[in-house]
Design a protein around this motif. Sequence first.
Motif: not given
Length: 296
Positions: A80-87, A239-258
């Motif tokens: 759910i969290t991943a979909w809300d972030t990447l949708a 980050p607000n205009t990029g495709p899913v690869t940028v959003a996925l990179n931000n998801l992996a390196n952001g607050a959800q790192l652990q």
Amino acid sequence: MTATTTPAAPGVGELAPAPRRPKGRFSAARTVRYAILLFSLVIVLIPVYVLLVTSFKGPGDATPTRAWALPQLWIADNWITAWDTLAPAIGRTLQMVIPASIISAFLGSMNGFVLSRWSFRGANVVFTLILFGMFIPYQAVMIPLNQIVLDIGLPNGVPTLILLHVIYGIPITTLIFRNYYESVPHELIEAARMDGAGMLRTYAWVVLPISIPSFVVVLIWQFTSAWNDFLFAVFFSTPNTGPVTVALNNLANGAQLQNYGVSMAGALFASLPTLLVYIILGKYFVGGLMSGSVKG
């Protein structure tokens, strides 16, 4: 007295039927072949297994030491969290890859037709120069390319990425279509010319309808390349205009790192469209590649 009949001998010029192999008996070569295929399948599916089981683990359960273990507690919140972030980024990526794939496919088709069946002086030189674009690393042209985009005034995000993927997709699409059109019989093109059809009419009414196999190959190739691109996305989007690869990179390196579970779920979401494309159109992809490689 009972008459006995004997099977008739094969006539002159006829071949005797080949002896049938007994069913249910596997040769050693076939057994080894299936064993190798099974082993290869397991090797390929190991990363998928780790991604899948980790995506259902909580923060304390998703650790390197428990990478192979099943979740202690199956959690769906990661998805759910991943979909809300990447949708939103997935939607922008679809807006980018669909027109980029279609436009580059049609441009490559027209280039391939002209270079293969409507030859002109210097056609081979032009084709070589187009192919030269395939061998230039993106990293080598990124700084001047960025300056050109700034001079043109294109906004960062989907419009710029569509233009770049169309331009950099022309060499490979031209190569695929040119090889395919080389296998088209010359008589078909000559018949259209004798009927008074010009270049555009011959392409639209004769060549284009028989180009479906190559279009499938090119669309799958371009869709996958544009969807998985990260370098262009980093340079020419935010980050607000990029495709899913940028959003996925931000998801992996952001607050959800652990929280590896969210990252793994996001990776599965990001790879699902290309996986579905290959599953649905995979056999047409192979058939399209082979159709341009056999010369009549």
